[in-house]
Design a protein around this motif. Structure first.
Motif, PDB file in Angstrom:
ATOM      1  N   PRO A 136       0.793  -1.210   0.000  1.00  0.00           N
ATOM      2  CA  PRO A 136       0.000   0.000   0.000  1.00  0.00           C
ATOM      3  C   PRO A 136       0.833   1.272   0.000  1.00  0.00           C
ATOM      4  CG  PRO A 136      -0.029  -1.005   2.166  1.00  0.00           C
ATOM      5  CD  PRO A 136       0.689  -1.949   1.245  1.00  0.00           C
ATOM      6  N   GLY A 137       2.084   1.206   0.276  1.00  0.00           N
ATOM      7  CA  GLY A 137       2.920   2.407   0.303  1.00  0.00           C
ATOM      8  C   GLY A 137       4.231   2.106   0.990  1.00  0.00           C
ATOM      9  N   PRO A 138       5.046   3.135   1.155  1.00  0.00           N
ATOM     10  CA  PRO A 138       6.344   2.923   1.770  1.00  0.00           C
ATOM     11  C   PRO A 138       6.204   2.526   3.230  1.00  0.00           C
ATOM     12  CG  PRO A 138       5.939   5.257   1.420  1.00  0.00           C
ATOM     13  CD  PRO A 138       4.812   4.503   0.779  1.00  0.00           C
ATOM     14  N   GLY A 139       7.018   1.601   3.638  1.00  0.00           N
ATOM     15  CA  GLY A 139       6.990   1.149   5.016  1.00  0.00           C
ATOM     16  C   GLY A 139       8.076   1.821   5.830  1.00  0.00           C
ATOM     17  N   PRO A 140       8.063   1.567   7.124  1.00  0.00           N
ATOM     18  CA  PRO A 140       9.042   2.188   8.011  1.00  0.00           C
ATOM     19  C   PRO A 140      10.484   1.871   7.628  1.00  0.00           C
ATOM     20  CG  PRO A 140       7.320   1.100   9.283  1.00  0.00           C
ATOM     21  CD  PRO A 140       7.099   0.745   7.853  1.00  0.00           C
ATOM     22  N   SER A 141      10.745   0.667   7.156  1.00  0.00           N
ATOM     23  CA  SER A 141      12.135   0.341   6.835  1.00  0.00           C
ATOM     24  C   SER A 141      12.619   1.111   5.619  1.00  0.00           C
ATOM     25  CB  SER A 141      12.329  -1.161   6.649  1.00  0.00           C
ATOM     26  OG  SER A 141      11.875  -1.590   5.395  1.00  0.00           O
ATOM     27  N   MET A 142      11.716   1.395   4.675  1.00  0.00           N
ATOM     28  CA  MET A 142      12.108   2.207   3.517  1.00  0.00           C
ATOM     29  C   MET A 142      12.487   3.612   3.970  1.00  0.00           C
ATOM     30  SD  MET A 142       9.397   1.097   0.566  1.00  0.00           S
ATOM     31  CE  MET A 142      10.156   2.101  -0.701  1.00  0.00           C
ATOM     32  N   LEU A 143      11.715   4.172   4.883  1.00  0.00           N
ATOM     33  CA  LEU A 143      12.025   5.496   5.406  1.00  0.00           C
ATOM     34  C   LEU A 143      13.385   5.503   6.082  1.00  0.00           C
ATOM     35  CD1 LEU A 143       8.527   6.414   6.851  1.00  0.00           C
ATOM     36  CD2 LEU A 143       9.791   7.750   5.158  1.00  0.00           C
ATOM     37  N   ARG A 144      13.627   4.520   6.932  1.00  0.00           N
ATOM     38  CA  ARG A 144      14.910   4.445   7.643  1.00  0.00           C
ATOM     39  C   ARG A 144      16.073   4.209   6.688  1.00  0.00           C
ATOM     40  NH1 ARG A 144      11.561   1.819  11.422  1.00  0.00           N
ATOM     41  NH2 ARG A 144      12.095  -0.203  10.573  1.00  0.00           N
ATOM     42  N   ARG A 145      15.866   3.361   5.691  1.00  0.00           N
ATOM     43  CA  ARG A 145      16.936   3.091   4.721  1.00  0.00           C
ATOM     44  C   ARG A 145      17.312   4.345   3.948  1.00  0.00           C
ATOM     45  NH1 ARG A 145      15.241  -1.475   0.934  1.00  0.00           N
ATOM     46  NH2 ARG A 145      17.277  -1.048   0.056  1.00  0.00           N
ATOM     47  N   LEU A 181      16.906   7.547   4.915  1.00  0.00           N
ATOM     48  CA  LEU A 181      17.589   8.483   5.806  1.00  0.00           C
ATOM     49  C   LEU A 181      19.027   8.034   6.052  1.00  0.00           C
ATOM     50  CD1 LEU A 181      17.510  11.008   7.559  1.00  0.00           C
ATOM     51  CD2 LEU A 181      16.678   9.560   9.435  1.00  0.00           C
ATOM     52  N   ARG A 182      19.224   6.755   6.314  1.00  0.00           N
ATOM     53  CA  ARG A 182      20.577   6.233   6.532  1.00  0.00           C
ATOM     54  C   ARG A 182      21.447   6.440   5.287  1.00  0.00           C
ATOM     55  NH1 ARG A 182      19.751   1.022   8.103  1.00  0.00           N
ATOM     56  NH2 ARG A 182      19.355   1.813  10.186  1.00  0.00           N
ATOM     57  N   ALA A 183      20.869   6.246   4.112  1.00  0.00           N
ATOM     58  CA  ALA A 183      21.622   6.445   2.871  1.00  0.00           C
ATOM     59  C   ALA A 183      22.060   7.899   2.723  1.00  0.00           C
ATOM     60  CB  ALA A 183      20.784   6.014   1.666  1.00  0.00           C
ATOM     61  N   PHE A 184      21.208   8.837   3.100  1.00  0.00           N
ATOM     62  CA  PHE A 184      21.610  10.249   3.065  1.00  0.00           C
ATOM     63  C   PHE A 184      22.723  10.515   4.069  1.00  0.00           C
ATOM     64  CE2 PHE A 184      17.839  11.394   0.594  1.00  0.00           C
ATOM     65  CZ  PHE A 184      18.385  12.371  -0.226  1.00  0.00           C
ATOM     66  N   GLN A 233      20.682   9.297  -7.366  1.00  0.00           N
ATOM     67  CA  GLN A 233      21.688   8.242  -7.204  1.00  0.00           C
ATOM     68  C   GLN A 233      21.371   7.358  -6.002  1.00  0.00           C
ATOM     69  OE1 GLN A 233      22.583  11.538  -7.426  1.00  0.00           O
ATOM     70  NE2 GLN A 233      23.558  11.640  -9.432  1.00  0.00           N
ATOM     71  N   ILE A 234      20.916   7.976  -4.922  1.00  0.00           N
ATOM     72  CA  ILE A 234      20.562   7.199  -3.726  1.00  0.00           C
ATOM     73  C   ILE A 234      19.369   6.296  -4.027  1.00  0.00           C
ATOM     74  CG2 ILE A 234      19.607   7.393  -1.402  1.00  0.00           C
ATOM     75  CD1 ILE A 234      21.434   9.865  -1.041  1.00  0.00           C
ATOM     76  N   ALA A 235      18.354   6.828  -4.701  1.00  0.00           N
ATOM     77  CA  ALA A 235      17.181   6.018  -5.049  1.00  0.00           C
ATOM     78  C   ALA A 235      17.586   4.836  -5.922  1.00  0.00           C
ATOM     79  CB  ALA A 235      16.140   6.873  -5.765  1.00  0.00           C
ATOM     80  N   ASP A 236      18.425   5.091  -6.913  1.00  0.00           N
ATOM     81  CA  ASP A 236      18.877   4.008  -7.787  1.00  0.00           C
ATOM     82  C   ASP A 236      19.663   2.961  -7.002  1.00  0.00           C
ATOM     83  OD1 ASP A 236      17.688   5.308  -9.912  1.00  0.00           O
ATOM     84  OD2 ASP A 236      19.567   6.093 -10.730  1.00  0.00           O
ATOM     85  N   ARG A 237      20.540   3.412  -6.121  1.00  0.00           N
ATOM     86  CA  ARG A 237      21.354   2.478  -5.337  1.00  0.00           C
ATOM     87  C   ARG A 237      20.488   1.608  -4.434  1.00  0.00           C
ATOM     88  NH1 ARG A 237      23.762   3.716  -0.466  1.00  0.00           N
ATOM     89  NH2 ARG A 237      23.812   5.938  -0.903  1.00  0.00           N
ATOM     90  N   LEU A 238      19.431   2.197  -3.869  1.00  0.00           N
ATOM     91  CA  LEU A 238      18.547   1.444  -2.980  1.00  0.00           C
ATOM     92  C   LEU A 238      17.489   0.641  -3.728  1.00  0.00           C
ATOM     93  CD1 LEU A 238      17.940   4.130  -0.197  1.00  0.00           C
ATOM     94  CD2 LEU A 238      19.459   2.146  -0.094  1.00  0.00           C
ATOM     95  N   ARG A 271      10.001  17.268   6.430  1.00  0.00           N
ATOM     96  CA  ARG A 271       8.946  17.720   7.357  1.00  0.00           C
ATOM     97  C   ARG A 271       9.290  17.382   8.799  1.00  0.00           C
ATOM     98  NH1 ARG A 271       5.805  15.413   3.367  1.00  0.00           N
ATOM     99  NH2 ARG A 271       5.292  13.624   4.679  1.00  0.00           N
ATOM    100  N   LYS A 272       9.937  16.252   9.019  1.00  0.00           N
ATOM    101  CA  LYS A 272      10.296  15.827  10.371  1.00  0.00           C
ATOM    102  C   LYS A 272      11.571  16.504  10.882  1.00  0.00           C
ATOM    103  CE  LYS A 272       7.040  12.936  11.259  1.00  0.00           C
ATOM    104  NZ  LYS A 272       6.108  13.199  12.343  1.00  0.00           N
ATOM    105  N   GLY A 273      12.234  17.264  10.025  1.00  0.00           N
ATOM    106  CA  GLY A 273      13.440  17.969  10.448  1.00  0.00           C
ATOM    107  C   GLY A 273      14.711  17.144  10.417  1.00  0.00           C
ATOM    108  N   ARG A 274      14.673  15.980   9.792  1.00  0.00           N
ATOM    109  CA  ARG A 274      15.864  15.123   9.730  1.00  0.00           C
ATOM    110  C   ARG A 274      16.682  15.360   8.468  1.00  0.00           C
ATOM    111  NH1 ARG A 274      16.016  10.670  13.088  1.00  0.00           N
ATOM    112  NH2 ARG A 274      18.180  10.665  12.418  1.00  0.00           N
ATOM    113  N   LEU A 275      16.064  15.919   7.423  1.00  0.00           N
ATOM    114  CA  LEU A 275      16.768  16.357   6.214  1.00  0.00           C
ATOM    115  C   LEU A 275      16.480  17.837   6.029  1.00  0.00           C
ATOM    116  CD1 LEU A 275      16.070  13.566   3.543  1.00  0.00           C
ATOM    117  CD2 LEU A 275      18.174  13.947   4.825  1.00  0.00           C
ATOM    118  N   ARG A 276      17.491  18.542   5.568  1.00  0.00           N
ATOM    119  CA  ARG A 276      17.319  19.962   5.263  1.00  0.00           C
ATOM    120  C   ARG A 276      17.279  20.120   3.749  1.00  0.00           C
ATOM    121  NH1 ARG A 276      20.467  22.342   8.756  1.00  0.00           N
ATOM    122  NH2 ARG A 276      22.328  21.437   7.840  1.00  0.00           N
TER     123      ARG A 276
END
Length: 112
Positions: free
Chosen positions: A12-21, A23-26, A37-42, A58-63
């Motif tokens: 149905p949509g992105p899961g929590p692990s996709m979000l964490r992956r 952020l970790r990749a960034f 490039q990050i999307a392609d790599r993942l 929105r959560k303030g973890r990426l600028r």
């Protein structure tokens, strides 16, 4: 196991692990490595990766920072016959968008 929580397969949509992956990749990205490039790599769809990145903004973890100007007159390429910008001077101009991780202070480190 597949599905949205594993970041693979239909769901149905992105899961929590996709979000964490993402952020970790960034956080671990090489200098100059962008969202595409990050999307392609993942193995993520680029549009879906953009949605995931917007969540972290929105959560303030990426600028998100737009680098450039709305006025092409100062652009290096304007004097070189660039045709990217529309002729209408009121139209928004292209800008480079940078996404960078926001480092959270560690234990015992004062926040800025």
């Amino acid at each position: 196991m597949s599905g949205p929580d594993r970041g693979t397969g239909p769901g149905p949509g992105p899961g929590p692990s996709m979000l964490r992956r993402l952020l970790r990749a960034f956080e671990e990205a090489a200098p100059g490595e962008g969202l595409a490039q990050i999307a392609d790599r993942l193995g993520f769809d680029r549009a879906e990766a953009a949605d995931l990145a917007a969540y972290w903004v929105r959560k303030g973890r990426l600028r998100r920072e737009e680098i450039g100007t709305v006025d092409c007159s100062g652009c290096f390429f304007a004097s070189r016959g660039c045709t990217t910008c529309p002729d209408d001077s009121a139209a928004p101009r292209p800008a480079l968008v940078a996404l960078t991780p926001v480092r959270r202070p560690g234990p015992g480190t004062p926040a800025p």
